[in-house]
Scaffold this active site. Structure first.
Site, mmCIF file in Angstrom:
data_model
loop_
_atom_site.group_PDB
_atom_site.id
_atom_site.type_symbol
_atom_site.label_atom_id
_atom_site.label_comp_id
_atom_site.label_asym_id
_atom_site.label_seq_id
_atom_site.Cartn_x
_atom_site.Cartn_y
_atom_site.Cartn_z
ATOM 1 N N LYS A 37 45.572 -15.251 12.080
ATOM 2 C CA LYS A 37 47.034 -15.204 12.210
ATOM 3 C C LYS A 37 47.689 -16.009 11.084
ATOM 4 C CE LYS A 37 46.791 -19.136 15.385
ATOM 5 N NZ LYS A 37 46.942 -19.578 16.781
ATOM 6 N N TYR A 264 65.503 -40.207 -5.409
ATOM 7 C CA TYR A 264 66.686 -40.151 -4.553
ATOM 8 C C TYR A 264 66.700 -41.325 -3.579
ATOM 9 C CZ TYR A 264 67.460 -35.258 -5.932
ATOM 10 O OH TYR A 264 67.706 -34.106 -6.623
#
Ligand SMILES: *Cc1c(COP(=O)(O)O)cnc(C)c1O
Length: 373
Positions: A37, A264
């Site tokens: 999957k 940042y």
């Protein structure tokens, strides 16, 4: 890696096939399938699943109808099970492409019975919820089906399954409780005879539960994570081979000094002179933002901590402790590889290996190695 890329993901098909063989050996004489999957947990089902098929796997588990349809032509003769069930309206696609829906509710059972009348009988599976409380026939549904076997009339059942909640913790009491419940259900159901008297397979085990011992094996396992190298029993030695290497290029080096910050939010401040390397991967590539100021990468086998925040396309690492001249722009560093496996990166990121794998991005140069012709 080629010049136009700043990161490369290498997927070792030989390792995945070897892992399949190891798991199949553990499961023997019971059968071992494969959970493919989510595109083989992000690694590329179209590239990987046919090699598992050639290695002897004939039971493939996907979540959705689309995943099943994509794999159907690549896996001739194999059974493909749809674990998320039978979406309303999908009956014709499912039946017409020989996909095996795992029926998770009385409504899904009724719709497959109706489809089997009009589209010719096709095999299906049943999933019983035994305590995970996620998907599958409920306790009350099981009681009804046991009391009235005619409710299953017209179904050609190929598999009966359930899924464990705590299999990665061998001591957890819920394992035994779910095992007991699964046994009760499979022993009590009176199932319709199958076409040609084919066997109805019972399936409880995924990766971790294969290692809980043969009580949990029943007839068929459906491992995913362990195939791709994730440790099925965290805290113990991993018997499986690593199948993934993620490397990225150093784009720039820069000297920094006392009290300077990086990235940042200026979340990391230097306590003295150092050297920063900027690497061309970020959270858009699946490098978790939670690795900022926590995780590390490896430069020629040496650990280099991620400093500052992870940004979308870049991370910054401190290489001040490495010998001058041993680090240069254009060099590759390892994010996942021989020095740091998926589980180790997951631990630093505050998640599990499954989430690391399934988030690996689309910007990498992808290479598949180790496949037998
Ligand atoms: C994903 C999944 C599996 C495979 O689990 P792993 O832990 O990756 O081996 C098996 N069964 C069900 C129902 C699943 O959802």
């Amino acid at each position: 890696m080629s010049d136009s890329y700043s990161a490369a993901l290498t997927i070792d098909i030989g390792a995945i096939v070897a892992n399949y063989r190891l798991l199949a050996g553990r499961m023997s004489p019971a059968l071992c399938g494969a959970a493919v999957k989510a595109d083989c947990y992000g690694l590329g089902a179209a590239m990987i699943a046919p090699h598992l098929r050639r290695a002897g796997c004939s039971h493939f588990f996907v979540a959705t109808v689309d995943e099943g349809l994509a794999l159907r032509p690549l896996l001739p003769g194999a059974r493909i099970y749809l674990m998320n069930g039978l979406p309303p309206g999908s009956e014709r696609d499912v039946a017409g492409n020989e996909l095996i829906p795992i029926l998770n509710s009385m409504n899904e059972i009724e719709r497959w019975q109706a489809a089997s009348r009009s589209l010719a009988a096709r095999p299906a599976g049943l999933q019983f919820d035994t305590g995970l409380n996620r998907l599958g026939l409920s306790h009350d549904d099981a009681v009804r089906l046991i009391a009235d076997p005619h409710l299953l009339d017209g179904l050609d059942l190929s598999v009966i399954m359930s899924h464990l909640a705590c299999a990665d913790d061998p001591e957890h009491p819920q394992n035994r409780a779910q095992l007991r419940r699964f046994r009760e259900i499979t022993d009590s159901l009176r199932l319709p005879p199958r076409l040609g008297n084919a066997r109805i397979l019972r399936s409880l085990a995924a990766s971790s539960s294969i290692f809980l011992g043969s009580d949990y094996h029943f007839d068929l396992a459906r491992p995913g994570a362990a195939l791709y190298g994730i440790n099925p029993v965290l805290g113990t030695g991993n018997p499986l081979r690593q199948a993934v290497r993620l490397q990225a290029k150093i784009l720039q080096l820069r000297e920094v000094d006392l009290n300077m910050t990086v990235g940042y939010g200026a979340s990391h401040q230097f306590r003295g002179p150092s050297v920063l390397a900027t690497i061309g991967v970020g959270y858009a590539d699946g490098i978790f933002r939670s690795l900022g100021n926590r995780g590390a990468v490896f430069v020629a086998g040496q650990r280099a901590p991620i400093v500052g925040r992870v940004s979308m396309d870049l991370i910054t690492i401190d290489v001040g402790h490495l010998p001058r001249g041993s680090v240069a722009p254009g060099m590759n560093v390892d994010l996942i590889g021989p020095d740091q496996n998926i589980d180790a990166m997951a631990r630093d990121a505050g998640t599990i290996g499954y989430e690391i794998l399934t988030n690996l991005g689309a910007r990498f140069q992808r290479r598949y190695v180790g496949a037998q012709a």
